[in-house]
Write a protein that holds these residues in place. Sequence first.
Motif, PDB file in Angstrom:
ATOM      1  N   THR A   1       0.786  -1.351  -0.032  1.00  0.00           N
ATOM      2  CA  THR A   1       0.095   0.024   0.156  1.00  0.00           C
ATOM      3  C   THR A   1       0.826   1.480   0.072  1.00  0.00           C
ATOM      4  OG1 THR A   1      -0.218   0.219   2.318  1.00  0.00           O
ATOM      5  CG2 THR A   1      -1.902  -1.254   1.085  1.00  0.00           C
ATOM      6  N   ILE A   2       0.101   2.304  -0.450  1.00  0.00           N
ATOM      7  CA  ILE A   2       0.944   3.611  -0.300  1.00  0.00           C
ATOM      8  C   ILE A   2       1.471   3.998   1.013  1.00  0.00           C
ATOM      9  CG2 ILE A   2       0.609   6.093  -0.829  1.00  0.00           C
ATOM     10  CD1 ILE A   2       0.426   4.125  -3.322  1.00  0.00           C
ATOM     11  N   ALA A   3       0.495   3.521   1.982  1.00  0.00           N
ATOM     12  CA  ALA A   3       0.865   3.685   3.548  1.00  0.00           C
ATOM     13  C   ALA A   3       2.270   3.110   3.927  1.00  0.00           C
ATOM     14  CB  ALA A   3      -0.164   3.490   4.692  1.00  0.00           C
TER      15      ALA A   3
ATOM     16  N   LEU B   1       5.228   4.635   2.456  1.00  0.00           N
ATOM     17  CA  LEU B   1       5.564   5.866   3.383  1.00  0.00           C
ATOM     18  C   LEU B   1       6.445   5.305   4.468  1.00  0.00           C
ATOM     19  CD1 LEU B   1       2.427   8.219   3.118  1.00  0.00           C
ATOM     20  CD2 LEU B   1       4.851   9.084   2.828  1.00  0.00           C
TER      21      LEU B   1
ATOM     22  N   CYS C   1       4.343   9.316  -2.378  1.00  0.00           N
ATOM     23  CA  CYS C   1       3.565   8.879  -1.610  1.00  0.00           C
ATOM     24  C   CYS C   1       2.891   9.964  -0.662  1.00  0.00           C
ATOM     25  CB  CYS C   1       4.006   7.584  -0.809  1.00  0.00           C
ATOM     26  SG  CYS C   1       4.562   6.228  -2.159  1.00  0.00           S
ATOM     27  N   SER C   2       3.652  10.773  -0.208  1.00  0.00           N
ATOM     28  CA  SER C   2       3.283  11.531   0.803  1.00  0.00           C
ATOM     29  C   SER C   2       2.203  12.570   0.225  1.00  0.00           C
ATOM     30  CB  SER C   2       4.465  12.437   1.530  1.00  0.00           C
ATOM     31  OG  SER C   2       4.914  13.193   0.689  1.00  0.00           O
TER      32      SER C   2
ATOM     33  N   PHE D   1      -0.045  11.639  -1.941  1.00  0.00           N
ATOM     34  CA  PHE D   1      -1.103  10.698  -2.451  1.00  0.00           C
ATOM     35  C   PHE D   1      -2.525  10.868  -1.446  1.00  0.00           C
ATOM     36  CE2 PHE D   1      -3.031   6.923  -3.677  1.00  0.00           C
ATOM     37  CZ  PHE D   1      -2.661   6.460  -4.822  1.00  0.00           C
TER      38      PHE D   1
ATOM     39  N   ARG E   1      -4.861   6.036   1.401  1.00  0.00           N
ATOM     40  CA  ARG E   1      -3.336   5.342   1.268  1.00  0.00           C
ATOM     41  C   ARG E   1      -3.385   4.194   2.140  1.00  0.00           C
ATOM     42  NH1 ARG E   1      -1.798  11.100   2.251  1.00  0.00           N
ATOM     43  NH2 ARG E   1      -1.567  10.679   4.352  1.00  0.00           N
ATOM     44  N   ASN E   2      -4.072   4.003   3.078  1.00  0.00           N
ATOM     45  CA  ASN E   2      -4.227   2.622   3.744  1.00  0.00           C
ATOM     46  C   ASN E   2      -4.542   1.440   2.743  1.00  0.00           C
ATOM     47  OD1 ASN E   2      -2.853   3.416   6.187  1.00  0.00           O
ATOM     48  ND2 ASN E   2      -4.926   3.751   7.163  1.00  0.00           N
TER      49      ASN E   2
ATOM     50  N   ASN F   1      -2.286   1.211  -8.674  1.00  0.00           N
ATOM     51  CA  ASN F   1      -2.128   2.516  -9.323  1.00  0.00           C
ATOM     52  C   ASN F   1      -1.307   2.598 -10.771  1.00  0.00           C
ATOM     53  OD1 ASN F   1      -0.087   5.398  -8.873  1.00  0.00           O
ATOM     54  ND2 ASN F   1      -2.200   5.589  -8.450  1.00  0.00           N
TER      55      ASN F   1
ATOM     56  N   THR G   1       2.486   7.567  -8.364  1.00  0.00           N
ATOM     57  CA  THR G   1       3.533   6.745  -8.165  1.00  0.00           C
ATOM     58  C   THR G   1       4.306   6.498  -9.595  1.00  0.00           C
ATOM     59  OG1 THR G   1       2.586   4.733  -8.501  1.00  0.00           O
ATOM     60  CG2 THR G   1       2.457   5.458  -6.248  1.00  0.00           C
TER      61      THR G   1
ATOM     62  N   SER H   1      -5.539  15.585  -0.376  1.00  0.00           N
ATOM     63  CA  SER H   1      -6.665  14.722  -0.851  1.00  0.00           C
ATOM     64  C   SER H   1      -7.272  15.214  -2.177  1.00  0.00           C
ATOM     65  CB  SER H   1      -7.729  14.698   0.078  1.00  0.00           C
ATOM     66  OG  SER H   1      -8.566  13.739  -0.239  1.00  0.00           O
TER      67      SER H   1
END
Length: 290
Positions: A76-78, A81, A97-98, A100, A106-107, A114, A124, A191
Amino acid sequence: MSLPQFEVQQPQTLGEALKILSEVKGAEPIAGGTNLMVDMRAGTHQPRVVVDVAALRDLHGIEVTDTEVIIGAATTIAEMLESPILAKHATVLVKACSSFANALIRNRATVGGNLVTAAPCSDTAPALLTLDAEVKLASVRGMRRVPLEKFLVNAFSTIRRSDELLVSVRFRIPSATATGAFRKMGLRKVSCMAKVDVAVLLDGDTTGRCTSARIALAAASPVAVRARAAEAALVGKALTPEAIAAAAALAAKAAAPRAGSEYKLRVVEALVRRLLAEAALALTRGGSNA
Ligand SMILES: Cc1cc2nc3c(=O)[nH]c(=O)nc-3n(C[C@H](O)[C@H](O)[C@H](O)COP(=O)(O)OP(=O)(O)OC[C@H]3O[C@@H](n4cnc5c(N)ncnc54)[C@H](O)[C@@H]3O)c2cc1C
């Protein structure tokens, strides 16, 4: 809109998932579901069977070898990060990612989802393009590795075949002096989807000469692209304000915004100039890793 009826398959292994994708007509993978569920609810996408790949072990983890960083497609994006490996070797990707979406998305949202979606505003993709990333695709016929630049064909279009899963994304570890920068311009600070994304990765020698330059754009053309002419104009040159301004003008030529969005050409030029200047300054201070 309510969701249409569909069947969910939950394979336990990569092999089982690939078998279902090869045998069940109209089956489609789902990972975080942040794109697919929205499309299904809107009625723009109606797979009969969805194959849940989010828990497949082969699609997870961020690893580093002597030469490469490998990110599982269902990461995941989280998770990206929080990864110390990416913080050390790929800050350009962490910066992407930060910016995103928001913490909830992100979770769930994955890097594989993506890239397979291939939206023009993928955050990404431009960061991974500057890292010269490759994607690994698997099917019952075997595996293949493809440069990300070739994987992304057009808006919402990739070379992925319907029975293939994206297993991982990998890139060579950038040199210790390489410096990355990323900036997203959107309608809000958090967001929001990108109006323009710019990612850069610069490397130089102790005399201030540029030894490598990679510049990628998203949301300014149908799919994320490298600005190759701009990159070529920098390599071998001192990173002076004039050289940076000339490269930024060339980068804008790599963009192809939709009619009515020509303002993006000026945004690309300004952001590329700013990020190159930031990265050039960081290089004079010894670089900060990609
Ligand atoms: C409110 C909101 C905000 C958003 N903000 C952003 C943003 O700021 N930046 C951004 O880039 N995107 C954003 N998105 C889009 C979305 O969250 C991302 O594209 C996300 O990374 C998709 O991943 P996923 O795991 O949810 O994909 P899914 O929805 O599960 O799948 C998307 C597509 O990829 C396919 N797929 C998924 N995994 C695989 C795999 N391993 N192999 C083969 N095919 C696969 C699916 O079949 C489907 O076609 C946003 C979405 C929402 C709803």
